[in-house]
Design a protein around this motif. Structure first.
Motif, PDB file in Angstrom:
ATOM      1  N   TYR A 188     -19.802 -75.416 -42.139  1.00 27.12           N
ATOM      2  CA  TYR A 188     -21.073 -75.343 -41.423  1.00 27.12           C
ATOM      3  C   TYR A 188     -21.581 -76.780 -41.342  1.00 27.12           C
ATOM      4  N   VAL A 190     -23.898 -79.710 -40.944  1.00 27.15           N
ATOM      5  CA  VAL A 190     -25.293 -80.131 -41.005  1.00 27.15           C
ATOM      6  C   VAL A 190     -25.464 -81.423 -40.212  1.00 27.15           C
ATOM      7  N   LEU A 196     -21.074 -78.370 -44.984  1.00 27.75           N
ATOM      8  CA  LEU A 196     -21.052 -77.399 -46.066  1.00 27.75           C
ATOM      9  C   LEU A 196     -19.918 -76.411 -45.827  1.00 27.75           C
ATOM     10  N   LEU A 198     -18.738 -72.837 -46.990  1.00 23.98           N
ATOM     11  CA  LEU A 198     -19.307 -71.661 -47.648  1.00 23.98           C
ATOM     12  C   LEU A 198     -18.207 -70.880 -48.369  1.00 23.98           C
ATOM     13  N   PHE A 255     -27.380 -70.425 -52.748  1.00 24.05           N
ATOM     14  CA  PHE A 255     -27.086 -70.851 -51.378  1.00 24.05           C
ATOM     15  C   PHE A 255     -28.301 -71.538 -50.744  1.00 24.05           C
ATOM     16  N   GLU A 258     -28.874 -75.033 -52.184  1.00 19.59           N
ATOM     17  CA  GLU A 258     -27.908 -76.016 -51.687  1.00 19.59           C
ATOM     18  C   GLU A 258     -28.166 -76.335 -50.215  1.00 19.59           C
ATOM     19  N   LEU A 259     -28.464 -75.319 -49.438  1.00 19.59           N
ATOM     20  CA  LEU A 259     -28.718 -75.536 -48.021  1.00 19.59           C
ATOM     21  C   LEU A 259     -29.992 -76.355 -47.817  1.00 19.59           C
ATOM     22  N   LEU A 279     -30.327 -71.669 -39.125  1.00 18.71           N
ATOM     23  CA  LEU A 279     -28.923 -71.593 -39.533  1.00 18.71           C
ATOM     24  C   LEU A 279     -27.922 -71.564 -38.389  1.00 18.71           C
TER      25      LEU A 279
END
Length: 441
Positions: A188, A190, A196, A198, A255, A258-259, A279
């Protein structure tokens, strides 16, 4: 792969795309009732590919046509706990008329391999085959024993695949303490400086249910206060429109932390609508992991337009968070009311493990070696996998199918969707990461 191929230095990266294409060409559609083609031909093909590099795979057929292939690779230190790498060979059905490319062609177009199973999960099956074949051709034994399992029936709950093996052949998994499989390890983005990945450490439990309402049969022209279709329809509508409360589990809390750190903002679990809006492509996956869900999926009643039937039925796909099964069922019964009979068609537990230990460190180091912007973080899967069955053997399960994805790809939409596809570069990236992971784990 022949000795000539080995001499030419063919690697796992070289063959993973072709392996994935060949797997997709096996129509292994699972309709949940044995009416499909089954997995036997695909299982035999996988066994041949493993046997070519010196393994002795075995095929286990739990029902005519429903077959799984399992093999064990001896590690350098057999005294260490073993690792299980498992994937399923079945896929959900696909209607070719809806697709840009035939779903069972395995066509390569626009930098992707297209077809049913491209991400769920013949990509991982192909990556596993590619890595295992490469390592055995080059004489590179893993540090510990590895069991590879290519399974039947996951798309219908695993009864004829993982569950059958756990119940009837548990010796296959002797010494196994950890496992990796589907729906995790994907990127994912950023920013260019932070991606990231997952890692699935938890998944919701399931109650696939049949609802039944009995009424009074009669002529369609008469007034009927006891109409089964009316009663059932109203109950199904209440369930379908209900929003269950947010429940932030320990995995989801980790999660979000961290996000939030990656995004440079604190994400408020009390305001999940705003959080989900940030997201992008993973919003579907994460949004469904925040609460219990119950979705109507089938309705059936009647046999003639002027006959009121004496019975009506519906099916519900229910999913509950770890630790919230009783709450889920109580809420559901309240919504259904006293006149609806509920029975399970298939039920299984929620599972959750911690995001720590040498196996997590191995995932992170393998990802970092191939993507300097990588950071592994835990997340909860809203669906279920064969990890539920292996959990009964005390095997700690993780979703780790390493894929570096283009930010614009709607990856969540690929699962059970039309035009399912996986990037060619992602497959090759996955082979490299899996190979490093095996060495580090």
């Amino acid at each position: 792969m022949s000795e000539t191929d080995t001499a030419r230095g063919v690697t796992g990266e070289d063959e993973v795309v072709d392996l994935c294409r060949e797997l997709i060409r096996f129509d292994t559609s699972n309709y949940g009732d044995h009416s499909g083609p089954g997995e036997r031909k695909a299982a035999e093909w996988v066994a041949e590919k493993l046997a070519e590099v010196g393994l002795e795979p075995k095929i286990y057929e739990s029902h005519p046509g429903r077959a799984s292939t399992v093999a064990r690779i001896e590690g350098e230190d057999p005294s260490r706990p073993a690792l299980l790498i498992h994937g399923h060979l079945d896929v959900v059905p696909a209607n070719a008329a809806d697709w840009t490319h035939d779903p069972f062609s395995g066509e390569v177009a626009d930098g992707c391999v297209w077809g049913r199973g491209a991400v769920d999960m013949k990509d991982m099956d192909a990556m596993t085959l590619a890595v295992v074949r490469d390592r055995l051709r080059s004489g590179r034994r893993p540090p510990r024993d590895i069991v590879v399992a290519f399974l039947a029936d996951e798309e219908a709950g695993g009864t004829y695949g993982a569950r059958h093996l756990v119940d009837h052949h548990p010796e296959l998994f002797e010494g196994v303490t950890e496992a990796i499989s589907e729906v995790g390890g994907f990127s994912y983005t950023v920013s260019e400086e932070r991606r990231l990945y997952l890692i699935q450490t938890a998944e919701k439990g399931m109650h696939w249910m049949k609802l039944t309402v009995a009424g009074t049969a009669g002529h369609g022209s008469m007034i009927h206060r006891d109409n089964a279709i009316t009663e059932l329809s109203e109950a199904v509508a209440r369930v379908g429109r209900h929003t269950f409360p947010v429940r932030v589990t320990k995995t989801t809390r980790a999660f979000l932390d961290e996000l939030g750190d990656a995004l440079g903002t604190e994400l408020d679990p009390e305001d999940m609508e705003s959080t989900i809006a940030k997201l992008g492509g993973i919003a579907k996956l994460i949004g469904a992991s925040l609460r219990n869900t119950a979705n109507p999926t089938q309705l059936n009643a009647g046999y003639k337009v002027n006959v009121i039937p004496g019975e009506a039925t519906a099916h519900i796909d229910g999913r509950f968070l770890p630790g919230h099964e009783e709450e889920f069922l109580a809420d559901l019964d309240r919504l259904l009311g006293p006149h609806v009979r509920r029975e399970d068609v298939h039920a299984d537990k929620a599972v959750e493990t911690t995001f720590d230990g040498a196996i997590v460190e191995a995932m992170q180091s393998a990802l970092l070696a191939e993507d300097p912007a990588a950071k592994a973080i835990p997340f909860m899967l809203s669906a279920g996998t064969d990890a539920k069955s292996f959990d009964d053997l005390g095997i700690r399960g993780f979703g780790f199918v390493p894929l570096k994805l283009p930010p614009e790809l709607d990856f969540a939409g690929m699962f059970h969707g039309v035009d399912e596809r996986v990037p060619v570069d992602g497959l090759r990236f996955g082979v490299r990461v899996l190979d490093r992971f095996i060495d580090a784990s």
